[in-house]
Design an enzyme around this catalytic site. Sequence first.
Site, PDB file in Angstrom:
ATOM      1  N   ASP A  88       0.847  -1.196   0.000  1.00 13.26           N
ATOM      2  CA  ASP A  88       0.000   0.000   0.000  1.00 13.26           C
ATOM      3  C   ASP A  88       0.882   1.244   0.000  1.00 13.26           C
ATOM      4  O   ASP A  88       1.947   1.262   0.614  1.00 13.26           O
ATOM      5  CB  ASP A  88      -0.912   0.026   1.231  1.00 13.26           C
ATOM      6  CG  ASP A  88      -1.827  -1.183   1.288  1.00 13.26           C
ATOM      7  OD1 ASP A  88      -2.610  -1.368   0.351  1.00 13.26           O
ATOM      8  OD2 ASP A  88      -1.746  -1.935   2.275  1.00 13.26           O
ATOM      9  N   ASP A 139       0.701   5.414   0.772  1.00 10.83           N
ATOM     10  CA  ASP A 139      -0.011   6.573   1.296  1.00 10.83           C
ATOM     11  C   ASP A 139       0.754   7.831   0.904  1.00 10.83           C
ATOM     12  O   ASP A 139       1.986   7.826   0.819  1.00 10.83           O
ATOM     13  CB  ASP A 139      -0.126   6.502   2.818  1.00 10.83           C
ATOM     14  CG  ASP A 139      -0.936   5.304   3.285  1.00 10.83           C
ATOM     15  OD1 ASP A 139      -1.735   4.794   2.471  1.00 10.83           O
ATOM     16  OD2 ASP A 139      -0.760   4.871   4.434  1.00 10.83           O
ATOM     17  N   ASP A 165       3.173   7.939  14.922  1.00 12.63           N
ATOM     18  CA  ASP A 165       3.500   7.171  16.120  1.00 12.63           C
ATOM     19  C   ASP A 165       4.956   6.747  16.219  1.00 12.63           C
ATOM     20  O   ASP A 165       5.642   7.083  17.187  1.00 12.63           O
ATOM     21  CB  ASP A 165       2.569   5.954  16.233  1.00 12.63           C
ATOM     22  CG  ASP A 165       2.342   5.277  14.903  1.00 12.63           C
ATOM     23  OD1 ASP A 165       3.175   5.445  13.994  1.00 12.63           O
ATOM     24  OD2 ASP A 165       1.328   4.558  14.768  1.00 12.63           O
TER      25      ASP A 165
END
Length: 525
Positions: free
Chosen positions: A75, A77, A175
């Site tokens: 994926d 992003d 994070d």
Amino acid sequence: MIKKLINRLLGKSAPVNKHPFGKREEIGPTDHGINPKLVDERALSVVRILKQAGFEAYIVGGAVRDLMLGLAPKDFDVATNATPEQVKGLFRRAFIIGRRFRIVHVVYGRGREHEVIEVSTFRAYLDNVAAEQVAGNEKTSKSELAGMKHAVDSTGRVLRDNVWGPQEEDAVRRDFTINAMYYDPETQIVVDYHHGIKDSKNRVIRMIGDPAARYREDPVRIIRAIRFAAKLNGLGFKLEPKTATPLVKSRALLLEVPQSRLFDEMLKLLQTGHARASIEQLKILGMAQGIYPLLDVVVERAESPFVNAALQDTDRRVGEGKPVAPSFLLACVLWADVRDGWATRIKDGQHSHPALQDAIEDVFNARIGDVSGRGKLAGDMREIWLLQPRFEKRVGSAPFGLVEQPRFRAAFDFMRLRAENAELDMVLSDWWEAFSMADDNLRNDMVDEVKLEQQQQRAKSVRAPRVHKVPLKTEPSRDAVAPGHAPEPAAQPAETAEGHVKHRRRRRSKMKRADGDAPAPDSQE
């Protein structure tokens, strides 16, 4: 210390320390070693279009980490300083999704071959003090968010995420350091604020900032830490001790997280190709219980042969790039409850089909509740379970109808897994596998063969008592008597050979009429 005391005596408030946003570092291709050929063309196109429109745009997150490790990310992003509305206006097929965290899905292709590039806007970092000053610059139709003054509550939990800011603040909100790097595929520059490249090389999973505070901001980071530890363990990554230590104490924070969000995070743990590793990490970190009730059940049953096989099969399919459905895995995990409830109801005299339906409903109420909305996931699980008795029916039109069911393949895989774990005869599994791939002529032959076998078995069972035992006149009829109905008068014995022949013909005719669909089994054990 003396200065603080003097300020306190003079009534002066202590200056608010600015959060360390980190120092921007730009690393070139010689140092980061990313192979640009591993970048998806669609992600590259999204970045290019945003930059041509005058915005900043970078590939971000786990994709950058994987590229640095020489892996092809599954994926991609993209992060940008364009707002969701501005992003949507640049692409023909783009959709703004989310409420708490608004992002844009840019869609390429159609059907199962479609690809989604997720585009998010740089978010501002807001602590409790800064939250007091926020009026909000996000657009939302939800009144409870539009009127909210605080971006975080008194405990530090983030309540609102749609406040835009610069890249350096966006980076500190992420994070882990290895997920906070930004890659420009056109210039091949990696922007790093928190030593993510260093941690990637050292195989360290480290939380940005104080871990305990970050877990309070968003308790779901507790689950994310476990998931990344499981996912990257095979590559040699370990949780930094300071990141791992507060996990157990912070677990109680998950009680404040909406059940639907915990449900989604549980599925990510189990469906990213590292389900077995995730369960092992939960045990190693002392988090095997107490995160989410249904996850507790998964961990508890993970060592049972049936559930273990389902977990391994899910990991294998993800590794091979095949689709996986949460309904299948959860149906496997909860099958023991359904099967036992089904058997108990049949033992109490309930008919097989309604007994199975009631057992399924009880399992949904006890284990899942309304978290899934009883929508597609629950519907798919119910179909997988309800189709199981139909695999026992292999004569007449039943097999032809079953293979046309939309959920046949999932139900068949479930049945085959049961057979491989000695819950069913493998002959049944092999027959259905051959039947599903055969043409109509071969299917008809297979059904006829099963019908003949069943006729022969029934004939043997009918003849056997007559050979070894002659029924007496005073014995009750061997024919079944329905509850509440008087038995039919016993047939008088025939005195001629012709009478015996007619008697046998009647029995065979009766048997022939009964050779339709075989009855559903009373249990699946």
